[in-house]
Design a protein around this motif. Structure first.
Motif, PDB file in Angstrom:
ATOM      1  N   VAL A 168       0.891  -1.159   0.000  1.00 22.82           N
ATOM      2  CA  VAL A 168       0.000   0.000   0.000  1.00 22.82           C
ATOM      3  C   VAL A 168       0.928   1.209   0.000  1.00 22.82           C
ATOM      4  O   VAL A 168       1.651   1.430   0.975  1.00 22.82           O
ATOM      5  N   GLY A 169       0.949   1.938  -1.118  1.00 27.83           N
ATOM      6  CA  GLY A 169       1.877   3.058  -1.148  1.00 27.83           C
ATOM      7  C   GLY A 169       1.849   3.812  -2.454  1.00 27.83           C
ATOM      8  O   GLY A 169       1.335   3.314  -3.459  1.00 27.83           O
ATOM      9  N   PRO A 170       2.438   5.005  -2.450  1.00 29.20           N
ATOM     10  CA  PRO A 170       2.441   5.851  -3.644  1.00 29.20           C
ATOM     11  C   PRO A 170       3.399   5.326  -4.721  1.00 29.20           C
ATOM     12  O   PRO A 170       4.124   4.353  -4.488  1.00 29.20           O
ATOM     13  N   GLU A 171       3.398   6.016  -5.848  1.00 29.53           N
ATOM     14  CA  GLU A 171       4.183   5.552  -6.995  1.00 29.53           C
ATOM     15  C   GLU A 171       5.659   5.369  -6.647  1.00 29.53           C
ATOM     16  O   GLU A 171       6.311   4.448  -7.132  1.00 29.53           O
ATOM     17  N   ARG A 172       6.174   6.250  -5.789  1.00 30.48           N
ATOM     18  CA  ARG A 172       7.579   6.149  -5.396  1.00 30.48           C
ATOM     19  C   ARG A 172       7.933   4.752  -4.888  1.00 30.48           C
ATOM     20  O   ARG A 172       9.043   4.257  -5.093  1.00 30.48           O
ATOM     21  N   SER A 173       6.978   4.088  -4.234  1.00 33.04           N
ATOM     22  CA  SER A 173       7.276   2.792  -3.617  1.00 33.04           C
ATOM     23  C   SER A 173       7.466   1.679  -4.652  1.00 33.04           C
ATOM     24  O   SER A 173       7.849   0.567  -4.303  1.00 33.04           O
ATOM     25  N   GLU A 174       7.222   1.983  -5.928  1.00 27.98           N
ATOM     26  CA  GLU A 174       7.423   0.938  -6.947  1.00 27.98           C
ATOM     27  C   GLU A 174       8.878   0.499  -7.028  1.00 27.98           C
ATOM     28  O   GLU A 174       9.177  -0.634  -7.361  1.00 27.98           O
ATOM     29  N   GLU A 175       9.768   1.416  -6.675  1.00 28.59           N
ATOM     30  CA  GLU A 175      11.182   1.061  -6.681  1.00 28.59           C
ATOM     31  C   GLU A 175      11.447  -0.077  -5.694  1.00 28.59           C
ATOM     32  O   GLU A 175      12.166  -1.038  -5.983  1.00 28.59           O
ATOM     33  N   THR A 176      10.833   0.045  -4.547  1.00 25.15           N
ATOM     34  CA  THR A 176      10.957  -0.973  -3.510  1.00 25.15           C
ATOM     35  C   THR A 176      10.306  -2.279  -3.955  1.00 25.15           C
ATOM     36  O   THR A 176      10.847  -3.367  -3.751  1.00 25.15           O
ATOM     37  N   VAL A 177       9.148  -2.149  -4.574  1.00 24.42           N
ATOM     38  CA  VAL A 177       8.426  -3.337  -5.026  1.00 24.42           C
ATOM     39  C   VAL A 177       9.238  -4.057  -6.109  1.00 24.42           C
ATOM     40  O   VAL A 177       9.328  -5.288  -6.127  1.00 24.42           O
ATOM     41  N   ARG A 178       9.866  -3.285  -6.993  1.00 27.99           N
ATOM     42  CA  ARG A 178      10.707  -3.896  -8.040  1.00 27.99           C
ATOM     43  C   ARG A 178      11.863  -4.677  -7.407  1.00 27.99           C
ATOM     44  O   ARG A 178      12.327  -5.666  -7.956  1.00 27.99           O
TER      45      ARG A 178
END
Lengths: 320, 264
Positions: B61-71
């Protein structure tokens, strides 16, 4: 209208947070102008209830179900008690077992939950003080509800003392066995080994600041030069750089040496719980605001890689 | 078998920082995958390597910035990722335990995993409650603070060790489907390989809003609000030795000699 505080025990012994929730529960009950009730679930409930009958406790409800903590039983029993007595607050300890049932109780009762309180003020709306970012900041969280659940950090409130005259009664409760789907098989002590850090007079303790396993010989050389025992905070053990029997903290060993030299340890609450009873605490850390500085008696704010070699030399050792 | 891993991007604060309103000023924050979740991802990936036909799905659950972490989680071996976010969530002041549990419960109902792994707590706000709250909401069994997991995929039964205080571990059998909250040290999280990082760019990462999850705006309504943030007053009265490393080491050495810790 009550505060319901839930106690816990393990292997036949009441745990310290059980007496702390009594103190915090009384504080909350006073602020709310209400009674304090305790829940005692499993094991020797009568013996436990007698020992928990401290000053300020109005009633103790016992549930003789099982010998040890089982979160399914605790969740059902506390939920049923809360439904029967409609307490303003359900107060639990933020222990490992608290983490295992408190959110389920709050969910089952559909109450807001605030965890790991270090202080609270219930004069009007409930305001809870918590820590964030590893203790670097404190926050206030407000709960705009007249029914809530709260967990308190262990060792933040003193143990309740004195003798009370609480009414002790068995809570009439039918356990739904089909909803008990976890089965506690037993316990095991871990971390035994050749060295017992809880017996050491002087500990050189290392944390994350050591950065790499290859740097460990540096602190080993210091421990040798001082005739001290080497211990560590949790991340060093998690990384497999030192065995579990060297870990100081809530889930490791509680130590009380004459001198505790904390090197590159920030002082997370779980670590502090294991070493704050040390007679003299010396911290070596680059961060002057690290939580360890709050409990240190002496400190060096500098890079351990500069200080430790100098120290080894002082004592006639040789830095690797 | 499907394993859902809940992950969170958390902020870490520099040694020196300033507070701006209800959070630390953005300039002093660095973002990373929550440490506990890193171990949860690793545990899921190890289970997928040890068993046939295991899909590892991460959800954040998070903003677009967190996609780096998800990747990063995808680079370490997760198969696909979900990110829950929309304007309503972005506009909410504080996502409390109940809101997070409800969002994740909607994902669990959609994905129907056999096992959910979650970090014991998040490094930033340390509520330590989302995993168990989620289990309660979806009617899964659970275990908190798991530092050893032996999962029987056929029976969907987990034999876990829970790390209690004082070097004691509890051995517990948990029926699936279950949520297990994972303690650090349970494994050794791998580094993302360059190949993994390249592959992660091609793995699916879907963004879901409240509508997609069948939830309405009321999910963010909460009686719990963050009202202040401040630097705690130092309770410490430590004597701080000042000077060069040589000088401070000298002070410490003198102290230890005077105390009789070392001779000479």
């Amino acid at each position: 209208m009550t505060v319901l505080a839930v106690t816990e025990h393990r292997r036949g012994e009441l745990r310290d947070p059980s007496f702390e929730v009594v103190t915090a529960g009384r504080e909350l009950a006073d602020a709310l102008g209400t009674d304090l009730h305790l829940a005692v679930i499993g094991g020797d409930v009568e013996g436990f209830a007698d020992r928990l009958n401290r000053e300020g406790v109005d009633a103790i409800h016992t549930v003789a179900e099982g010998e040890e903590f089982n979160h399914d039983v605790y969740t059902q029993a506390v939920t049923a008690m809360a439904e029967a007595h409609d307490p303003d607050a359900v107060l639990m300890a933020n222990t490992v077992n608290g983490l295992d049932y408190a959110p389920a109780v709050a969910g089952a009762l559909d109450r807001p939950l605030v965890t790991d309180a270090v202080a609270f003020d219930a004069d009007g709306t409930l305001e809870v003080t918590r820590e964030q970012y590893g203790g670097k900041v404190e926050t206030t969280v407000e709960v705009d509800a007249d029914r809530f659940a709260l967990t308190i950090r262990p060792a933040e409130w003193p143990a309740a003392e004195g003798t009370g005259d609480a009414e002790i009664a068995e809570f009439d409760f039918d356990l739904d066995e089909s909803a008990v789907r976890s089965d506690v098989k037993g316990f095991e002590e871990v971390g035994a080994g050749d060295v017992d850090i809880s017996e050491a007079d002087v500990l050189v303790s290392i944390g994350r600041g050591i950065e790499e396993e290859d740097n460990l010989p540096l602190v080993e050389a210091l421990a040798d030069a001082l005739g001290a025992t080497l211990s560590s905070s949790r991340p060093i053990v998690d990384n497999g750089w030192l065995p579990k029997n060297r870990q100081v903290g809530q889930s490791g060993k509680v130590v009380t040496p004459d001198v505790y030299i904390a090197i590159g340890i920030s002082g997370a609450v779980q670590h502090v719980a294991g070493m704050k009873g040390s007679d003299t605490i010396i911290a070596v850390n680059t961060d002057p605001n690290a939580p360890i500085m709050d409990i240190a008696d002496y400190a060096i704010v500098d890079d351990l890689f500069d200080v430790v070699p100098e120290l080894i030399e002082e004592f006639g050792g040789e830095a690797p | 078998m499907k394993i859902l891993v809940t992950v969170k991007e958390v902020a870490q604060v520099d040694d020196e920082f300033e507070i701006d309103g209800l959070d630390v000023d953005e300039r002093y924050l660095e973002y990373d995958l929550n440490e506990w979740d890193d171990y949860a991802v690793e545990e899921a990936v190890q289970l997928s390597e040890a068993n046939d036909d295991v899909e590892v799905v991460t959800v954040t659950v998070g903003p677009e910035r967190s996609e780096e972490t998800v990747r990063m989680a995808l680079a370490k071996g997760a198969d696909r990722a979900l990110r829950v976010w929309d304007d309503t969530l972005a506009g909410a002041e504080f996502l409390d335990v109940s809101t997070k549990a409800e969002l994740l419960a909607a994902v669990v109902e959609e994905e129907d995993p056999d096992l959910v792994l979650s970090g014991v707590q998040a490094d930033d706000d340390s509520f330590g409650a989302t995993g168990v709250a989620l289990a309660e909401r979806v009617g899964f069994e659970w275990a908190a603070v798991v530092n050893d997991l032996d999962h029987d995929a056929d029976a969907n039964v987990s034999n876990v060790r829970r790390e209690l205080e004082g070097g004691v571990e509890e051995l517990t059998e948990v029926e699936g489907p279950a949520v297990l909250t994972i303690q650090t040290g349970i494994n050794e999280p791998r580094y993302a390989s360059l190949r993994g990082i390249r592959q992660a760019q091609r793995k699916p990462l879907d963004v879901l809003g409240l509508d997609d999850l069948g939830l309405d705006d009321s999910v963010v309504e909460s009686p719990v609000a963050l009202t202040s943030m401040y630097e705690p007053e130092s309770e410490g009265d430590a004597v701080v030795w000042e000077g060069s490393a040589e000088e401070t080491a000298g002070e410490l050495a003198t102290f230890l000699r005077e105390k009789g810790v070392v001779e000479g």
